[in-house]
Design an enzyme around this catalytic site. Structure first.
Site, PDB file in Angstrom:
ATOM      1  N   LYS A 217       0.837  -1.207   0.000  1.00  0.00           N
ATOM      2  CA  LYS A 217       0.000   0.000   0.000  1.00  0.00           C
ATOM      3  C   LYS A 217       0.871   1.256   0.000  1.00  0.00           C
ATOM      4  O   LYS A 217       1.553   1.549   0.967  1.00  0.00           O
ATOM      5  CB  LYS A 217      -0.932   0.054   1.211  1.00  0.00           C
ATOM      6  CG  LYS A 217      -2.083   1.028   0.917  1.00  0.00           C
ATOM      7  CD  LYS A 217      -2.724   1.630   2.134  1.00  0.00           C
ATOM      8  CE  LYS A 217      -2.102   2.886   2.622  1.00  0.00           C
ATOM      9  NZ  LYS A 217      -2.087   4.027   1.706  1.00  0.00           N
TER      10      LYS A 217
ATOM     11  N   GLU B 110       8.852   0.878  11.275  1.00  0.00           N
ATOM     12  CA  GLU B 110       9.904   1.893  11.099  1.00  0.00           C
ATOM     13  C   GLU B 110       9.209   3.246  11.232  1.00  0.00           C
ATOM     14  O   GLU B 110       8.457   3.645  10.347  1.00  0.00           O
ATOM     15  CB  GLU B 110      10.536   1.773   9.708  1.00  0.00           C
ATOM     16  CG  GLU B 110      11.187   0.441   9.416  1.00  0.00           C
ATOM     17  CD  GLU B 110      12.527   0.268  10.101  1.00  0.00           C
ATOM     18  OE1 GLU B 110      12.991   1.225  10.769  1.00  0.00           O
ATOM     19  OE2 GLU B 110      13.105  -0.818   9.990  1.00  0.00           O
TER      20      GLU B 110
ATOM     21  N   CYS C   6      13.140  10.279   7.824  1.00  0.00           N
ATOM     22  CA  CYS C   6      12.925   9.819   9.201  1.00  0.00           C
ATOM     23  C   CYS C   6      14.152  10.077  10.064  1.00  0.00           C
ATOM     24  O   CYS C   6      14.044  10.342  11.248  1.00  0.00           O
ATOM     25  CB  CYS C   6      12.560   8.351   9.202  1.00  0.00           C
ATOM     26  SG  CYS C   6      13.734   7.330   8.308  1.00  0.00           S
TER      27      CYS C   6
HETATM   28  P1  NAD Z   1       1.653   8.015   7.990  1.00  0.00           P
HETATM   29  O1  NAD Z   1       1.840   7.224   9.216  1.00  0.00           O
HETATM   30  O2  NAD Z   1       0.608   9.061   7.969  1.00  0.00           O
HETATM   31  O3  NAD Z   1       1.325   7.058   6.752  1.00  0.00           O
HETATM   32  C1  NAD Z   1       2.179   6.003   6.375  1.00  0.00           C
HETATM   33  C2  NAD Z   1       1.360   4.979   5.613  1.00  0.00           C
HETATM   34  O4  NAD Z   1       0.421   4.392   6.512  1.00  0.00           O
HETATM   35  C3  NAD Z   1       0.558   5.544   4.464  1.00  0.00           C
HETATM   36  O5  NAD Z   1       0.560   4.639   3.389  1.00  0.00           O
HETATM   37  C4  NAD Z   1      -0.840   5.669   5.076  1.00  0.00           C
HETATM   38  O6  NAD Z   1      -1.861   5.642   4.108  1.00  0.00           O
HETATM   39  C5  NAD Z   1      -0.878   4.436   5.950  1.00  0.00           C
HETATM   40  N1  NAD Z   1      -1.844   4.473   7.054  1.00  0.00           N
HETATM   41  C6  NAD Z   1      -2.332   5.559   7.705  1.00  0.00           C
HETATM   42  N2  NAD Z   1      -3.217   5.178   8.656  1.00  0.00           N
HETATM   43  C7  NAD Z   1      -3.270   3.831   8.632  1.00  0.00           C
HETATM   44  C8  NAD Z   1      -3.981   2.858   9.393  1.00  0.00           C
HETATM   45  N3  NAD Z   1      -4.827   3.194  10.377  1.00  0.00           N
HETATM   46  N4  NAD Z   1      -3.798   1.558   9.091  1.00  0.00           N
HETATM   47  C9  NAD Z   1      -2.932   1.181   8.124  1.00  0.00           C
HETATM   48  N5  NAD Z   1      -2.235   2.065   7.355  1.00  0.00           N
HETATM   49  C10 NAD Z   1      -2.403   3.379   7.621  1.00  0.00           C
HETATM   50  O7  NAD Z   1       3.089   8.629   7.644  1.00  0.00           O
HETATM   51  P2  NAD Z   1       3.467   9.640   6.486  1.00  0.00           P
HETATM   52  O8  NAD Z   1       2.979  10.992   6.853  1.00  0.00           O
HETATM   53  O9  NAD Z   1       3.062   9.057   5.163  1.00  0.00           O
HETATM   54  O10 NAD Z   1       5.064   9.581   6.548  1.00  0.00           O
HETATM   55  C11 NAD Z   1       5.812  10.351   7.412  1.00  0.00           C
HETATM   56  C12 NAD Z   1       6.230   9.554   8.631  1.00  0.00           C
HETATM   57  O11 NAD Z   1       6.945   8.386   8.242  1.00  0.00           O
HETATM   58  C13 NAD Z   1       7.186  10.311   9.518  1.00  0.00           C
HETATM   59  O12 NAD Z   1       6.818  10.173  10.868  1.00  0.00           O
HETATM   60  C14 NAD Z   1       8.525   9.650   9.271  1.00  0.00           C
HETATM   61  O13 NAD Z   1       9.436   9.788  10.327  1.00  0.00           O
HETATM   62  C15 NAD Z   1       8.107   8.251   9.049  1.00  0.00           C
HETATM   63  N6  NAD Z   1       9.167   7.513   8.324  1.00  0.00           N
HETATM   64  C16 NAD Z   1       9.914   6.591   9.022  1.00  0.00           C
HETATM   65  C17 NAD Z   1      10.946   5.908   8.376  1.00  0.00           C
HETATM   66  C18 NAD Z   1      11.790   4.891   9.101  1.00  0.00           C
HETATM   67  O14 NAD Z   1      12.408   4.066   8.440  1.00  0.00           O
HETATM   68  N7  NAD Z   1      11.861   4.894  10.421  1.00  0.00           N
HETATM   69  C19 NAD Z   1      11.212   6.152   7.026  1.00  0.00           C
HETATM   70  C20 NAD Z   1      10.442   7.093   6.371  1.00  0.00           C
HETATM   71  C21 NAD Z   1       9.403   7.758   7.030  1.00  0.00           C
END
Ligand code: NAD
Length: 499
Positions: free
Chosen positions: A180, A259, A293
């Site tokens: 997804k 992550e 991140c």
């Molecule tokens: P997000 O958590 O809003 O969304 C991430 C994904 O999860 C998207 O595909 C979203 O549609 C999906 N999602 C949202 N709600 C969900 C639910 N209830 N059930 C299942 N899936 C759901 O994050 P974002 O705004 O897209 O990305 C930014 C965040 O990602 C930041 O906090 C960043 O630090 C983190 N990030 C972490 C890493 C790492 O490796 N640690 C790498 C990149 C980004």
């Protein structure tokens, strides 16, 4: 809103091997450098998630995949890597258009995605299964078997690289995957899905091995996580979402790897190589426009060095070239979306309210060239305490807070005073101090005299609210398998009743 003339982009979902428009709501995906619409991608419906999960379960159980020997399974990964290389320029351009990232960066991410598939294929071909020491009249061994259906949920910041990091080991593990992508950036995942589908077809493997399911997280993502056929979820994204997914997984007693976010400290000791530290600190926070991140968003400078270092830093930050990702000299590209730019701007306003001094940036760039894009100037804030909300919450944008410290104890206390534990950078010529501090910092990754270097050979993941589990490395495939112990009797004698 105007349609982009270069809108030849993938917009169909991949549902159990079939490419078609999803039955859910349409969503426009926008080039954040121009504000032009790139494509309208329809979300899949919950019924289509069902269809994909059933297709994936059939594919995972099909002997044509499940019984395939590892070196033959590896052919899918090798072929995918070749196809990524052949389409590299297209994938990089698509990711730049969809995420705003600089082309220099997206080219590197595409190359690393191909590398991830190749490395994982090699790890799969050379993986060993252990015969364990025997303690009786039997041979014992530990086998790794596929989980079945894996849900892979990714954020918008580096889709091609994060997709590869999940797809390669999950497929190598013998599973089928429901991928997804994030709502704002589905295009690269759909394009990658096309390449993998082609490889699957060429090798005569079951079509349902991969589904790419665009849509909202709370609908499509949630349906993937809760689906009874999904046996594991690997998630990259925000900490709140990770927690929600972990709760849902707990209901099913399903393994998850998470992550999550970060608020990583970069540390400059008084004896650091100043030029190296300046370049590293800037790269750590302003590359990817801070949408990383591991962005080094809290800068700790030794008190005696603070004024001169931060003064020089601000001069250098003001020289950074802000522009579209397609311009070869751009250093700070637009943010992923206008809404995200507005969220970053709101964080800076709140920082002002907390008493921050804005040393540079703190606004959108002036001028017509930036009017339609989701730009924000690289920003350095000072005058805050590490306990402020600005220092505690992830901003995920080009915003650095400069702080000072007085000695190692004060440094470690402040650096670890965070719910996060993802990464850390240390700049010093004193190798003993670096070694000492590195071991005391709560972080999954510590860089010493470098920052944001990644290798697929080296495990990656967070501590505390930054995550659970590790990705990458030779062991990466094991995270997508179940361990089974076998005892094989070697004696003709009847089993004793007591032993
Ligand atoms: P997000 O958590 O809003 O969304 C991430 C994904 O999860 C998207 O595909 C979203 O549609 C999906 N999602 C949202 N709600 C969900 C639910 N209830 N059930 C299942 N899936 C759901 O994050 P974002 O705004 O897209 O990305 C930014 C965040 O990602 C930041 O906090 C960043 O630090 C983190 N990030 C972490 C890493 C790492 O490796 N640690 C790498 C990149 C980004």
């Amino acid at each position: 809103m105007l349609r982009s003339p270069a809108a030849a982009v993938p917009d169909e979902a991949l549902i159990a091997g079939q490419w078609r428009r999803g039955a859910g709501a349409p969503a426009e995906t926008v080039d954040p450098a121009t504000g032009l619409v790139l494509a309208t991608v329809h979300a899949v419906s919950v019924a289509e998630v069902d269809e994909a999960a059933e297709g994936a379960a059939r594919a995972a159980a099909d002997p044509a995949w499940r019984s395939l020997l590892p070196h033959l399974r590896a052919r899918l990964l090798h072929r995918t890597a070749d196809l990524i290389d052949e389409s590299a320029e297209h994938l990089a351009a698509l990711q730049t258009a969809d995420t705003g990232k600089a082309l220099t960066e997206t080219r590197a991410l595409v190359a690393s995605a191909a590398g991830t598939f190749r490395y994982t294929a090699a790890a799969l071909e050379t993986a060993e299964e252990a015969i364990t020491p025997s303690r009786g009249d039997y041979v014992t061994m530990s086998r790794y078997e596929p989980i079945g259906v894996v849900g892979a949920i990714n954020p918008w910041n580096s889709p091609v690289a994060s997709d590869a990091q999940k797809l390669a080991p999950a497929l190598a593990g013998g599973n089928a995957v429901l991928l997804k992508p994030a709502e704002w950036t589905p295009l690269v995942s759909l394009a990658l899905g096309r390449l993998i589908t082609r490889a699957i077809g060429e090798l005569g493997l079951p079509a349902g091995l991969l589904s790419v399911l665009p849509g909202r997280g709370s609908v499509v993502g949630d349906a993937i996580v809760r689906h009874p056929l999904t046996g594991k979820v690997t998630f990259t994204g925000g900490t709140d979402t990770g927690r929600t997914i972990a709760h849902a997984a707990a209901e099913k007693l399903m393994p998850v790897s998470l992550e999550l976010g970060g608020k990583s400290p970069t540390i400059v000791l008084a004896d650091a190589d100043i030029e190296q530290a300046l370049a590293g600190v800037m790269f750590g926070i302003f590359s990817s426009s801070g949408q990383s991140c591991v962005a080094g968003s809290r800068l700790f400078v030794a008190r005696e060095l603070y004024d001169s270092f931060v003064g020089r830093l601000v001069e250098r930050v003001e020289e950074l070239r802000v522009g579209p990702g397609t311009a070869p000299d751009t250093q700070v590209a637009p943010l992923v979306h206008h809404k995200h730019r507005d969220s970053v701007a709101a964080h800076v306003e709140r920082a002002r309210g907390e008493g921050a001094r804005v040393l540079c940036g703190g606004s959108v760039p002036p001028g017509d060239a930036y009017r339609d894009g989701a730009y924000y100037l690289p920003t350095v804030l000072a005058g805050l305490d590490n306990t402020s909300l600005t220092c505690q919450e992830e901003i995920f944008g080009p915003v650095l807070v400069a702080l000072d410290f007085d000695g190692e104890e004060d440094l470690v206390r402040q650096a670890n005073d965070s719910v996060y534990g993802l990464a850390c950078g240390i700049w010093t010529r004193d190798h003993r101090a670096a070694w000492r501090i590195a071991r005391r910092i709560d972080a999954g990754t510590v860089w010493i005299n470098t920052y944001k270097q990644f290798s697929i050979t080296t495990p990656f993941g967070g501590l505390k609210d930054s995550g659970l589990g590790r990705e990458k490395s030779r062991d990466g495939i094991r995270a997508y398998q179940r361990q089974k112990s076998l005892y094989w009797g070697t004696s003709d004698a009847p089993l004793p009743w007591a032993n």
